[in-house]
Motif scaffolding. Structure first.
Motif, PDB file in Angstrom:
ATOM      1  N   GLU A  71       0.831  -1.213   0.000  1.00 37.03           N
ATOM      2  CA  GLU A  71       0.000   0.000   0.000  1.00 37.03           C
ATOM      3  C   GLU A  71       0.866   1.264   0.000  1.00 37.03           C
ATOM      4  O   GLU A  71       0.547   2.242  -0.681  1.00 37.03           O
ATOM      5  CB  GLU A  71      -0.938   0.011   1.207  1.00 37.03           C
ATOM      6  CG  GLU A  71      -2.074  -0.978   1.130  1.00 37.03           C
ATOM      7  CD  GLU A  71      -3.147  -0.621   0.101  1.00 37.03           C
ATOM      8  OE1 GLU A  71      -3.181   0.546  -0.385  1.00 37.03           O
ATOM      9  OE2 GLU A  71      -3.945  -1.512  -0.216  1.00 37.03           O
ATOM     10  N   PRO A 109      -8.604   4.657  -7.205  1.00 37.51           N
ATOM     11  CA  PRO A 109      -9.500   3.514  -6.987  1.00 37.51           C
ATOM     12  C   PRO A 109      -8.998   2.280  -7.722  1.00 37.51           C
ATOM     13  O   PRO A 109      -8.115   2.369  -8.579  1.00 37.51           O
ATOM     14  CB  PRO A 109     -10.820   4.000  -7.579  1.00 37.51           C
ATOM     15  CG  PRO A 109     -10.392   4.916  -8.684  1.00 37.51           C
ATOM     16  CD  PRO A 109      -9.156   5.609  -8.162  1.00 37.51           C
ATOM     17  N   ALA A 110      -9.582   1.154  -7.415  1.00 39.11           N
ATOM     18  CA  ALA A 110      -9.182  -0.118  -8.031  1.00 39.11           C
ATOM     19  C   ALA A 110     -10.421  -0.925  -8.382  1.00 39.11           C
ATOM     20  O   ALA A 110     -11.469  -0.756  -7.756  1.00 39.11           O
ATOM     21  CB  ALA A 110      -8.320  -0.911  -7.057  1.00 39.11           C
ATOM     22  N   TYR A 113     -13.362  -1.668  -5.911  1.00 43.94           N
ATOM     23  CA  TYR A 113     -13.732  -0.547  -5.052  1.00 43.94           C
ATOM     24  C   TYR A 113     -15.200  -0.201  -5.286  1.00 43.94           C
ATOM     25  O   TYR A 113     -15.748  -0.498  -6.340  1.00 43.94           O
ATOM     26  CB  TYR A 113     -12.883   0.690  -5.380  1.00 43.94           C
ATOM     27  CG  TYR A 113     -11.604   0.841  -4.597  1.00 43.94           C
ATOM     28  CD1 TYR A 113     -10.755  -0.238  -4.386  1.00 43.94           C
ATOM     29  CD2 TYR A 113     -11.228   2.079  -4.103  1.00 43.94           C
ATOM     30  CE1 TYR A 113      -9.580  -0.076  -3.689  1.00 43.94           C
ATOM     31  CE2 TYR A 113     -10.042   2.244  -3.406  1.00 43.94           C
ATOM     32  CZ  TYR A 113      -9.221   1.158  -3.204  1.00 43.94           C
ATOM     33  OH  TYR A 113      -8.062   1.319  -2.512  1.00 43.94           O
ATOM     34  N   PRO A 114     -15.849   0.500  -4.341  1.00 41.37           N
ATOM     35  CA  PRO A 114     -17.254   0.869  -4.526  1.00 41.37           C
ATOM     36  C   PRO A 114     -17.529   1.672  -5.800  1.00 41.37           C
ATOM     37  O   PRO A 114     -18.597   1.558  -6.373  1.00 41.37           O
ATOM     38  CB  PRO A 114     -17.564   1.690  -3.277  1.00 41.37           C
ATOM     39  CG  PRO A 114     -16.644   1.136  -2.240  1.00 41.37           C
ATOM     40  CD  PRO A 114     -15.368   0.821  -2.982  1.00 41.37           C
ATOM     41  N   CYS A 116     -15.956   1.286  -8.680  1.00 42.20           N
ATOM     42  CA  CYS A 116     -15.771   0.386  -9.844  1.00 42.20           C
ATOM     43  C   CYS A 116     -15.779  -1.055  -9.338  1.00 42.20           C
ATOM     44  O   CYS A 116     -14.742  -1.696  -9.251  1.00 42.20           O
ATOM     45  CB  CYS A 116     -14.510   0.716 -10.615  1.00 42.20           C
ATOM     46  SG  CYS A 116     -12.995   0.873  -9.645  1.00 42.20           S
ATOM     47  N   PRO A 117     -16.962  -1.553  -9.006  1.00 37.35           N
ATOM     48  CA  PRO A 117     -17.066  -2.814  -8.280  1.00 37.35           C
ATOM     49  C   PRO A 117     -16.793  -4.080  -9.088  1.00 37.35           C
ATOM     50  O   PRO A 117     -16.757  -5.160  -8.527  1.00 37.35           O
ATOM     51  CB  PRO A 117     -18.522  -2.800  -7.793  1.00 37.35           C
ATOM     52  CG  PRO A 117     -19.248  -1.974  -8.792  1.00 37.35           C
ATOM     53  CD  PRO A 117     -18.264  -0.919  -9.207  1.00 37.35           C
ATOM     54  N   HIS A 119     -14.640  -6.685 -10.720  1.00 34.61           N
ATOM     55  CA  HIS A 119     -13.252  -7.152 -10.587  1.00 34.61           C
ATOM     56  C   HIS A 119     -12.588  -7.581 -11.893  1.00 34.61           C
ATOM     57  O   HIS A 119     -11.366  -7.555 -11.990  1.00 34.61           O
ATOM     58  CB  HIS A 119     -13.184  -8.326  -9.601  1.00 34.61           C
ATOM     59  CG  HIS A 119     -13.301  -7.913  -8.176  1.00 34.61           C
ATOM     60  ND1 HIS A 119     -12.221  -7.537  -7.414  1.00 34.61           N
ATOM     61  CD2 HIS A 119     -14.385  -7.816  -7.368  1.00 34.61           C
ATOM     62  CE1 HIS A 119     -12.619  -7.234  -6.197  1.00 34.61           C
ATOM     63  NE2 HIS A 119     -13.932  -7.384  -6.145  1.00 34.61           N
ATOM     64  N   GLY A 153      -4.577  -0.664  -9.423  1.00 35.42           N
ATOM     65  CA  GLY A 153      -5.664   0.286  -9.577  1.00 35.42           C
ATOM     66  C   GLY A 153      -5.365   1.335 -10.616  1.00 35.42           C
ATOM     67  O   GLY A 153      -4.499   1.163 -11.476  1.00 35.42           O
ATOM     68  N   TYR A 163     -14.082   9.707  -4.591  1.00 35.93           N
ATOM     69  CA  TYR A 163     -14.581   8.366  -4.352  1.00 35.93           C
ATOM     70  C   TYR A 163     -16.096   8.425  -4.157  1.00 35.93           C
ATOM     71  O   TYR A 163     -16.623   9.397  -3.614  1.00 35.93           O
ATOM     72  CB  TYR A 163     -13.929   7.755  -3.112  1.00 35.93           C
ATOM     73  CG  TYR A 163     -12.443   7.534  -3.280  1.00 35.93           C
ATOM     74  CD1 TYR A 163     -11.965   6.475  -4.038  1.00 35.93           C
ATOM     75  CD2 TYR A 163     -11.525   8.379  -2.676  1.00 35.93           C
ATOM     76  CE1 TYR A 163     -10.601   6.262  -4.197  1.00 35.93           C
ATOM     77  CE2 TYR A 163     -10.159   8.177  -2.831  1.00 35.93           C
ATOM     78  CZ  TYR A 163      -9.707   7.118  -3.588  1.00 35.93           C
ATOM     79  OH  TYR A 163      -8.367   6.916  -3.746  1.00 35.93           O
ATOM     80  N   ASN A 165     -19.847   5.548  -4.212  1.00 33.53           N
ATOM     81  CA  ASN A 165     -20.351   4.182  -4.228  1.00 33.53           C
ATOM     82  C   ASN A 165     -21.315   4.034  -5.399  1.00 33.53           C
ATOM     83  O   ASN A 165     -22.304   4.751  -5.471  1.00 33.53           O
ATOM     84  CB  ASN A 165     -21.071   3.896  -2.903  1.00 33.53           C
ATOM     85  CG  ASN A 165     -21.510   2.461  -2.777  1.00 33.53           C
ATOM     86  OD1 ASN A 165     -21.455   1.683  -3.719  1.00 33.53           O
ATOM     87  ND2 ASN A 165     -21.964   2.099  -1.597  1.00 33.53           N
TER      88      ASN A 165
END
Length: 199
Positions: A71, A109-110, A113-114, A116-117, A119, A153, A163, A165
């Motif tokens: 991280e 974001p990755a 993440y909320p 871009c949920p 995977h 990400g 960010y 959701n």
């Protein structure tokens, strides 16, 4: 990216991460960055060494330290992007507390993440970056990264990037996303199953 369909607690609605990149038609030269980093190479062997000695404390600490270093590497690269590579904040001087509060311009974001949920976008990111070849990080069939102390990400530098959701999505958005990704509706529903506003 999918688009938020709900009012957030702050009253934000209908955001997509795509909103934070200027379209080609705008004439503005804009960028999105991608990254894959790891501090996990050798961690599994070290953990197994400690576990063989029944040293659970050091086994746990090795995992935690590798995760935190991964991280930290992603955060350091974000600083380099802001100050040097993209150079939109060359004079940025933030304290550790300000960094932790994310008091800088841009987000990272990755997939998952909320905002871009979905995977499976990790696969696209990995292919664009040739990440497996260049970092030794690989993806499992369910898009988990190996070694586990890996972070991936996107970097966005847009001044309004934030960010949020995505929340629940409707069938029309599922159909549009399926078309854009070249997937069947059923596959898209599987990938976004916890975000559907219908069953």
């Amino acid at each position: 990216f999918v688009r938020n369909q709900q009012l957030e607690p702050e009253g934000i609605a209908n955001l997509s991460l795509a909103d934070f990149i200027a379209p080609l038609s705008s004439g503005v030269r804009d960028y999105i960055g991608g990254f894959v980093v790891t501090a996990g190479h050798g961690t599994d062997a070290l953990v197994k060494h400690f576990e063989a000695q029944h040293d659970d404390y050091n086994a746990i600490m090795a995992k935690v330290l590798a995760d935190r270093l991964g991280e930290a590497f992603a955060e350091y690269l974000h600083v380099v992007i802001r100050k040097d590579l993209w150079g939109y904040a060359p004079d940025e001087q933030l304290s550790v507390a300000e960094m932790l509060r994310e008091e800088y311009r841009g987000i990272r974001p990755a997939p998952g993440y909320p905002a871009c949920p979905e995977h499976s976008e990790k696969r696209v990111l990995f292919e664009l970056l040739k990440a497996e070849e260049k970092t030794g990080v690989s993806l499992t069939e369910h898009f988990a990264m190996f070694p586990t102390a890996a972070v991936s990400g996107y970097y966005f530098g847009h001044p309004d990037s934030q960010y949020f959701n995505v929340g629940k999505v409707s069938l029309d958005q599922i159909n549009d996303y399926s078309r854009r990704k070249g997937l069947s509706q059923a596959e898209t529903e599987r990938l976004l199953n916890t975000h559907l506003n219908y069953k």
